[in-house]
Every structure is written in C-alpha cells, then in structure tokens.
Write a protein that holds these residues in place. Structure first.
Motif, PDB file in Angstrom:
ATOM      1  N   THR A 119     -51.564  28.969 -41.657  1.00 30.94           N
ATOM      2  CA  THR A 119     -51.522  30.380 -40.688  1.00 30.94           C
ATOM      3  C   THR A 119     -52.284  31.322 -40.643  1.00 30.94           C
ATOM      4  O   THR A 119     -53.313  30.515 -41.477  1.00 30.94           O
ATOM      5  CB  THR A 119     -50.443  31.108 -41.486  1.00 30.94           C
ATOM      6  N   HIS A 125     -49.215  36.012 -33.692  1.00 28.09           N
ATOM      7  CA  HIS A 125     -48.770  35.766 -34.465  1.00 28.09           C
ATOM      8  C   HIS A 125     -47.734  37.098 -35.709  1.00 28.09           C
ATOM      9  O   HIS A 125     -46.997  36.383 -35.899  1.00 28.09           O
ATOM     10  CB  HIS A 125     -49.118  34.818 -35.354  1.00 28.09           C
ATOM     11  N   THR A 126     -48.573  37.860 -35.498  1.00 29.73           N
ATOM     12  CA  THR A 126     -47.497  39.143 -36.114  1.00 29.73           C
ATOM     13  C   THR A 126     -47.253  39.838 -35.313  1.00 29.73           C
ATOM     14  O   THR A 126     -46.824  40.552 -34.717  1.00 29.73           O
ATOM     15  CB  THR A 126     -49.336  40.169 -36.864  1.00 29.73           C
ATOM     16  N   ALA A 179     -43.562  39.264 -32.150  1.00 31.55           N
ATOM     17  CA  ALA A 179     -44.744  37.819 -32.656  1.00 31.55           C
ATOM     18  C   ALA A 179     -44.955  36.988 -31.272  1.00 31.55           C
ATOM     19  O   ALA A 179     -44.338  36.891 -30.685  1.00 31.55           O
ATOM     20  CB  ALA A 179     -44.318  37.312 -33.717  1.00 31.55           C
ATOM     21  N   GLU A 184     -41.338  29.671 -35.719  1.00 26.53           N
ATOM     22  CA  GLU A 184     -42.357  28.785 -36.781  1.00 26.53           C
ATOM     23  C   GLU A 184     -43.490  27.605 -36.253  1.00 26.53           C
ATOM     24  O   GLU A 184     -44.570  27.698 -36.518  1.00 26.53           O
ATOM     25  CB  GLU A 184     -42.296  28.845 -38.004  1.00 26.53           C
ATOM     26  N   LYS A 210     -45.661  28.709 -33.551  1.00 25.26           N
ATOM     27  CA  LYS A 210     -46.916  28.961 -33.745  1.00 25.26           C
ATOM     28  C   LYS A 210     -48.164  28.140 -35.363  1.00 25.26           C
ATOM     29  O   LYS A 210     -49.705  27.859 -34.772  1.00 25.26           O
ATOM     30  CB  LYS A 210     -46.906  29.774 -35.478  1.00 25.26           C
ATOM     31  N   SER A 235     -54.397  35.596 -35.436  1.00 30.01           N
ATOM     32  CA  SER A 235     -53.351  36.277 -36.712  1.00 30.01           C
ATOM     33  C   SER A 235     -53.070  37.151 -36.038  1.00 30.01           C
ATOM     34  O   SER A 235     -51.441  37.960 -35.738  1.00 30.01           O
ATOM     35  CB  SER A 235     -54.184  36.645 -37.386  1.00 30.01           C
ATOM     36  N   ALA A 255     -47.384  33.676 -29.682  1.00 23.11           N
ATOM     37  CA  ALA A 255     -47.145  32.267 -29.904  1.00 23.11           C
ATOM     38  C   ALA A 255     -48.092  31.747 -28.065  1.00 23.11           C
ATOM     39  O   ALA A 255     -47.959  32.046 -27.160  1.00 23.11           O
ATOM     40  CB  ALA A 255     -46.547  30.943 -29.858  1.00 23.11           C
ATOM     41  N   ASP A 287     -50.049  26.350 -31.926  1.00 20.27           N
ATOM     42  CA  ASP A 287     -51.883  27.208 -32.379  1.00 20.27           C
ATOM     43  C   ASP A 287     -52.648  26.683 -33.500  1.00 20.27           C
ATOM     44  O   ASP A 287     -54.084  26.431 -32.992  1.00 20.27           O
ATOM     45  CB  ASP A 287     -50.880  28.273 -32.309  1.00 20.27           C
ATOM     46  N   ARG A 343     -49.978  28.879 -27.318  1.00 18.05           N
ATOM     47  CA  ARG A 343     -49.370  27.498 -26.620  1.00 18.05           C
ATOM     48  C   ARG A 343     -50.733  26.532 -25.861  1.00 18.05           C
ATOM     49  O   ARG A 343     -50.520  26.105 -25.403  1.00 18.05           O
ATOM     50  CB  ARG A 343     -48.065  27.955 -25.580  1.00 18.05           C
TER      51      ARG A 343
END
Length: 518
Positions: free
Chosen positions: A498, A326-327, A337, A403, A406, A323, A339, A409, A341
C-alpha cells in the motif's frame, strides 16, 4: 476705448487652437489606448517590437519582483514592463510606488504618452532594523503593564460581545454566508489563508475574478488534454492549463476533484481557480494551479543525476501524496478516498525544494465508505497504456471495488520508482557506479507509443517487468528500493504494498552516511 478684435489669421487664433489640439490628442489616447514598452510580459511572444497596446483607459506599468534563482541559489530582481488589463485600471495597485515597500515586489504606472513606462524604475526598499534607545526601569514597567492592561480590557469586552452574539444567533433562523472580499493588493497566499479552512478551494466568485485577470506569458507544454501556459496574476507566477473543447469532461472532473474537502496537501498540486472563458468563437476551459518551474518528474530525471538523498526525497514525497489521496478522512468535513488512475512520471511535478506533488486528476475516482459508492464522473477515457496494471490490461479488475483501483495505482507507482532509481548513482566498495540513462518503463519491450495489445502481450502473457540493474544489488539503499519496486508491481494485486506501507519503509531508509530521511 474701442474693443480690439483678434485677427482671424493672427497669433491669438493659433494660440487658442493649441490647447484644443492637446485636449483632442489626450482624449484620443484615453479612448483608443496607447503603446506601452513591453518586456517579460508581452501578450504576443512573437512580438519583436517590444510594445503592447493598452486597453482603453488603462495604464502602462513597470514592475520589479524578487525571484529565487536555482542556478546561483540567490534572490534576484526581475523587472517586467507591459500593459495592465482592462479589469486592472490601477486604482490602488498603481499607487504602490508612493510608499516604502517591504514586500518582494513593487509596481509603477503611467499613461501620459507612448512608451512612458520605459523609464519607470520602481525600487524594493530593504527593511531597516530599528535600534531601540535604552530605557530606565520605570519606563520599562509602564511599557509592560500598559499593554497587559489594554489586552485584559479588550478580552473583557470581547467576552461580553461573544456572549451577546451567542444569544443573538440563537434567535436567528439562518445565517448569512460570509465570502472572501478580494483587496487590490491581496496575494494568492493571502486569499487561501482567508478561505474557510475546509481545504476545498476558494469561493467560486473569487476564482472567476482571478481567472479573468490572468495574463498568459508563454506555453510551457502540451498534453493529450490541452496546453499548459505560464501565467501571471498581479506579478505572481501561476500555471494555466487550457483544455481542448473536446475534453470538457476532463476539465469538469479535475475541477471537481481539486475542490474536494481537505484535498490540499504539500504533495498534491496546489489548486487556485477554474473558469470557462468565451472569446467570441472560442471557448476556453481554464484550470489555474501553482507553477513549478522544474517541470514534470519525466523531464527532470532526463537532465539530472540523483544521489541517495535526492532519490529518496523524490520517492518519499510522491508516496506521501498518493497516501493522502488513498486515505479517507472521517468527520463532518471529511475527505473521501481517491484513486488517481493515471499515475506516471509526466503527471508528477518537481517542486523547488526537491519534493514531488501529484497532478492531473481528470480520471480520478472518489469513494465514501459510509454509502459504499464509487464516483467515476463522466469521463470515458482510460489511463496511460504503458503504466496500466496487468488486471487492467486483461480486463479482470473489479471496477466496483475501490481497493482494486488503489492497487492499480500502486503498480503504476512501482514503475515510477523504477524510473527514479535508474537515475541514482551508487557505490560498491571503493568503486563509483554511474547512473543509468533515463528510460521509460518497458522501453526495450514495446514501441514508443505502445498499443493496448502490445502492453497486454508483454505484461500479462509474457509476465515481463522492467529490468533491475545488477549494480542495485551491490548497495543496501538501492537493494531495498528494488524490493519495494518489485512488491509494488507484483502480478497479484493483493500482494502489492500500500502507499502507506511504502511511505513508512522510505521513512526508515538510511543513506550511506547514516542520515535518516524524514
């Protein structure tokens, strides 16, 4: 009286040659180094002689340090012996034994003769509580008012100084940047606390200094990008990831991600330093991070059975780390943000407190919403095939949409949650149901090293997902976890949870005794 000349073959000549011989031996030892007793920190793990050769003009050392023993749940003393590196000549560090030491480590040094450190035994002195004598009222009044008066006086001086500096700074065209000065007794936590507070890592000069002083102790694992070693810096344990020369892009990308502003988080692997070292014909790319002796989540789950509390603690801390990645944090020193992967159990480490932290950012992607740009770096490699989302396998993922990355992920995270939950024992009424054997996702559907086509056939064409054991439906905690898992690996990326949603769900989850997990 006639002067008496010493005989050429007499005793005087022999006595005169003895100091010269001693001086020659002493100088040769300083010039060529000496042998030191080695235990715990031998440069060569296969050296069975128990010695190491000190660099010229360097020292032998003996160190003692307090370490937490997981098995006995106690602090124990650990003694190590060896050779100081050429960059650590002991000018300050080797004098630590001359004063009482209340920190959890101490060191003594010598260089008088070979193996001189074998008998050195520095001690840790426990801090003795002092008992203050009783005071009368007048003495107590003085002791209270005097410090207050001094504090008020200093505050007044600081106020005037601050206003003066403000007026001076307004006349300056530019400010000279202030760096971190590394003292001989600084610890890693001290250096991190001295940093700017942006969370983007230590200054480059400090990183390179630390990297040069690292002593590699033993290899603790290998991966497709390189080899991980247990190292020591001034007695502190660190993890040193040595990248293969063919994976320079992975080293560069991971270093770049770790130095992202505000990335530091308790569930993200702590970054210390990065450097490139040349050793003649060999170039080493080093990434130095915190060391977690419990290893990866993949290794940890194979040797332990979980209860509800430990299962949720592992899952929740991993969700918190994802989290945070991603934020996006807005502001002057905001965080983009990110990711990952390549989410998988081998890229998640278990800390001593039972929580997890995310590691291995060689494939990570950064996204800043202000300019709507994705930064993929220069690494052409892709993630682990076993954990690839369906849209990655059938090549329908929109790589220009953050998105989508994400949600890929979150599919991988769903598989990691499945691995964790399998190792949790459960109850059904009065019956105790033992945990399932640890397995990788799709262990019964694909080979041990599946190809891209193998995974595409199973995940996309047949729509198979890892099996949910029947015993999970007999327990409310595991039943809730199974719902979270199935929503994470949903075939439709838009329908997946999410990381923030998973995090909030696990916060609310309760174990059977009613204790809330926080």
């Amino acid at each position: 009286m006639a002067a008496m000349a010493p005989s050429p073959g007499g005793g005087a000549g022999q006595h005169g040659a003895l100091p010269l011989l001693l001086c020659f031996l002493l100088l040769s030892k300083e010039a060529w180094g000496l042998l030191c007793y080695c235990e715990g920190l031998c440069p060569d793990p296969n050296n069975f002689n128990g010695t190491c050769e000190a660099m010229p003009n360097s020292f032998c050392f003996s160190a003692v340090e307090l370490h937490y023993d997981v098995e006995t749940d106690e602090m124990k003393e650990e003694r190590t012996y060896g050779c100081l590196g050429q960059d650590e000549l002991g000018l300050m560090q080797c004098q630590a034994y001359l004063i009482e030491h209340y920190r959890p480590k101490n060191i003594s040094c010598c260089r008088e003769y070979d193996r001189c450190n074998e008998g050195l035994l520095p001690q840790l002195s426990p801090q003795k509580p002092s008992v203050a004598p009783p005071r009368d009222f007048s003495e107590s009044l003085v002791l209270v008012t005097l410090p207050l008066a001094i504090v008020a006086f200093l505050a007044l001086i600081l106020t005037f100084w601050f206003r003066y500096r403000q007026r001076e700074n307004s006349l300056l065209v530019y400010n000279k940047p202030v760096g971190i000065i590394m003292g001989p007794n600084d610890t890693l936590s001290d250096l991190i606390e001295q940093s700017s507070g942006s969370g983007s890592g230590l200054p480059l000069l400090v990183q390179r200094t630390i990297a040069k002083q690292i002593q590699l102790v033993q290899s603790v694992g290998k991966g497709r990008y390189g080899e991980v070693w247990l190292g020591r810096w001034r007695g502190e344990r660190v993890a040193v990831k040595v990248f293969f020369t063919t994976d320079e892009a992975s080293w560069f990308r991971e270093t770049e991600i770790y130095q992202t502003v505000l990335l530091r988080h308790e569930n993200i692997l702590g970054f210390i330093a990065a450097d490139i070292k040349g050793t003649g014909s060999l170039t080493q790319m080093l990434l130095i991070t915190d060391y977690h002796q419990l290893g990866s989540l993949h290794d940890y789950l194979q040797n332990i059975t979980l209860n509800y509390f430990t299962m949720i603690r592992l899952s929740l801390s991993t969700a918190c780390g994802i989290s945070h990645l991603h934020t996006e944090i807005f502001g002057t020193k905001g965080k983009p943000a990110i990711a990952h992967r390549d989410i998988k159990s081998k890229n998640i480490l278990v800390k001593r407190n039972g929580e997890c932290c995310i590691a291995d950012f060689g494939l990570a992607v950064k996204y800043v919403s202000e300019n709507n740009e994705l930064d993929f770096g220069t690494n052409p490699k892709v993630g682990t095939r076993r954990y690839m989302a369906p849209e990655v396998l059938n090549e329908t993922i929109n790589m220009s949409c953050f998105e989508s990355l994400k949600m890929a992920d979150m599919y991988s995270f769903g598989l990691v949650l499945w691995e964790i939950c399998r190792r949790c024992a459960s109850e059904s009424g009065d019956r105790y149901l033992s945990a399932d054997e640890y397995q990788l996702p799709y262990f019964d559907s694909v080979p041990q090293d599946p190809s891209f086509d193998d995974m595409h056939e199973v995940v996309c064409v047949k729509g198979i997902r890892p099996d949910i054991p029947l015993r999970w439906h007999c327990n409310e905690v595991l039943k809730t976890m199974s719902k979270v898992i199935q929503e994470c690996w949903h075939a439709n990326p838009a329908a997946r949870l999410t990381a923030l949603r998973v995090k909030k769900t696990l916060y609310k989850l309760q174990v059977t005794d009613g204790t809330k997990i926080v």
